[in-house]
Design a protein around this motif. Structure first.
Motif, PDB file in Angstrom:
ATOM      1  N   THR A  43       0.871  -1.178   0.000  1.00  0.00           N
ATOM      2  CA  THR A  43       0.000   0.000   0.000  1.00  0.00           C
ATOM      3  C   THR A  43       0.904   1.222   0.000  1.00  0.00           C
ATOM      4  O   THR A  43       1.935   1.231   0.680  1.00  0.00           O
ATOM      5  CB  THR A  43      -0.896   0.006   1.258  1.00  0.00           C
ATOM      6  OG1 THR A  43      -1.747  -1.149   1.201  1.00  0.00           O
ATOM      7  CG2 THR A  43      -1.758   1.253   1.334  1.00  0.00           C
ATOM      8  N   GLN A  84      -1.032   6.094   9.498  1.00  0.00           N
ATOM      9  CA  GLN A  84      -2.172   5.839   8.606  1.00  0.00           C
ATOM     10  C   GLN A  84      -1.946   4.567   7.791  1.00  0.00           C
ATOM     11  O   GLN A  84      -2.880   3.779   7.598  1.00  0.00           O
ATOM     12  CB  GLN A  84      -2.402   7.035   7.685  1.00  0.00           C
ATOM     13  CG  GLN A  84      -2.975   8.245   8.403  1.00  0.00           C
ATOM     14  CD  GLN A  84      -3.188   9.405   7.440  1.00  0.00           C
ATOM     15  OE1 GLN A  84      -3.874   9.255   6.434  1.00  0.00           O
ATOM     16  NE2 GLN A  84      -2.587  10.545   7.753  1.00  0.00           N
ATOM     17  N   GLN A  88      -4.222   1.221   8.100  1.00  0.00           N
ATOM     18  CA  GLN A  88      -4.835   0.697   6.869  1.00  0.00           C
ATOM     19  C   GLN A  88      -4.529  -0.794   6.712  1.00  0.00           C
ATOM     20  O   GLN A  88      -5.402  -1.588   6.369  1.00  0.00           O
ATOM     21  CB  GLN A  88      -4.314   1.478   5.660  1.00  0.00           C
ATOM     22  CG  GLN A  88      -4.810   0.975   4.326  1.00  0.00           C
ATOM     23  CD  GLN A  88      -6.244   1.346   4.044  1.00  0.00           C
ATOM     24  OE1 GLN A  88      -6.775   2.294   4.610  1.00  0.00           O
ATOM     25  NE2 GLN A  88      -6.887   0.587   3.179  1.00  0.00           N
ATOM     26  N   GLN A  91      -6.497  -2.856   9.166  1.00  0.00           N
ATOM     27  CA  GLN A  91      -7.870  -2.977   8.661  1.00  0.00           C
ATOM     28  C   GLN A  91      -7.940  -4.025   7.545  1.00  0.00           C
ATOM     29  O   GLN A  91      -8.877  -4.829   7.486  1.00  0.00           O
ATOM     30  CB  GLN A  91      -8.333  -1.610   8.155  1.00  0.00           C
ATOM     31  CG  GLN A  91      -9.794  -1.489   7.887  1.00  0.00           C
ATOM     32  CD  GLN A  91     -10.159  -0.045   7.576  1.00  0.00           C
ATOM     33  OE1 GLN A  91      -9.507   0.618   6.766  1.00  0.00           O
ATOM     34  NE2 GLN A  91     -11.204   0.434   8.216  1.00  0.00           N
ATOM     35  N   GLU A  92      -6.944  -4.038   6.689  1.00  0.00           N
ATOM     36  CA  GLU A  92      -6.886  -5.034   5.612  1.00  0.00           C
ATOM     37  C   GLU A  92      -6.776  -6.443   6.197  1.00  0.00           C
ATOM     38  O   GLU A  92      -7.458  -7.368   5.751  1.00  0.00           O
ATOM     39  CB  GLU A  92      -5.698  -4.739   4.699  1.00  0.00           C
ATOM     40  CG  GLU A  92      -5.601  -5.612   3.484  1.00  0.00           C
ATOM     41  CD  GLU A  92      -4.435  -5.234   2.576  1.00  0.00           C
ATOM     42  OE1 GLU A  92      -3.914  -6.159   1.913  1.00  0.00           O
ATOM     43  OE2 GLU A  92      -4.051  -4.055   2.513  1.00  0.00           O
TER      44      GLU A  92
END
Length: 157
Positions: A43, A84, A88, A91-92
């Motif tokens: 990411t 962040q 992220q 969360q993934e």
């Protein structure tokens, strides 16, 4: 600033970011081939068309993943971009049903702010050490192991 999955045109910028920190001994070096082969796990943080951060979620087992290759452009540090990216990736992992996310790091305070806690490296499965064989610090690794337990998937010990 936006967070998004990495795409092929990002590889050179990602490589440059990671190599900066690898040369300082703060990250494991990644070849371009490795970045291409693992692109779907990366990411990036992008600002004004420029990749200013990267992090990868490497799945190791049914309930375990590693945050790796976290790098922020030097002129973009201190803006919360790293946090962040980490959030992220957590969360993934949760969306994939992965209950534990760990990092091997020198940045203990940063990962504590992201909700990680210290653990013994030895508590992680042997599969974790696969990449360590290529590291110049092997077998005397001095990185700190930290883990995040995803509350919706596992009770925090």
């Amino acid at each position: 600033m936006i967070l998004r999955k990495a795409v092929m045109p990002d590889v050179e910028a990602i490589y440059t970011l990671i190599q900066q920190y690898a040369e300082e001994g703060l990250l494991l070096s990644r070849s371009r081939l490795s970045l291409y082969e693992n692109l779907q796990s990366l990411t990036v943080a992008e600002e004004n068309g420029r990749v200013i951060g990267v992090a990868g979620l490497h799945i190791l087992w049914s309930d375990l993943a590693e945050i790796r290759s976290l790098a922020i452009a030097p002129d973009s540090k201190g803006k919360g971009i790293g946090k962040q990216l980490v959030l992220q990736l957590i969360q993934e992992a949760e969306s994939l049903g992965i209950a534990r996310v760990f990092a091997l790091t020198y940045q203990v305070a940063f990962f504590e702010k992201c909700g990680f806690q210290l653990i013994q490296k030895e508590s992680l499965p042997q599969k974790v050490w696969k990449d360590c064989m290529n590291c110049k610090k092997f077998p005397t690794c001095d990185e700190i192991a930290m883990i995040f337990y995803i509350p919706s998937l596992v009770p925090v010990p």
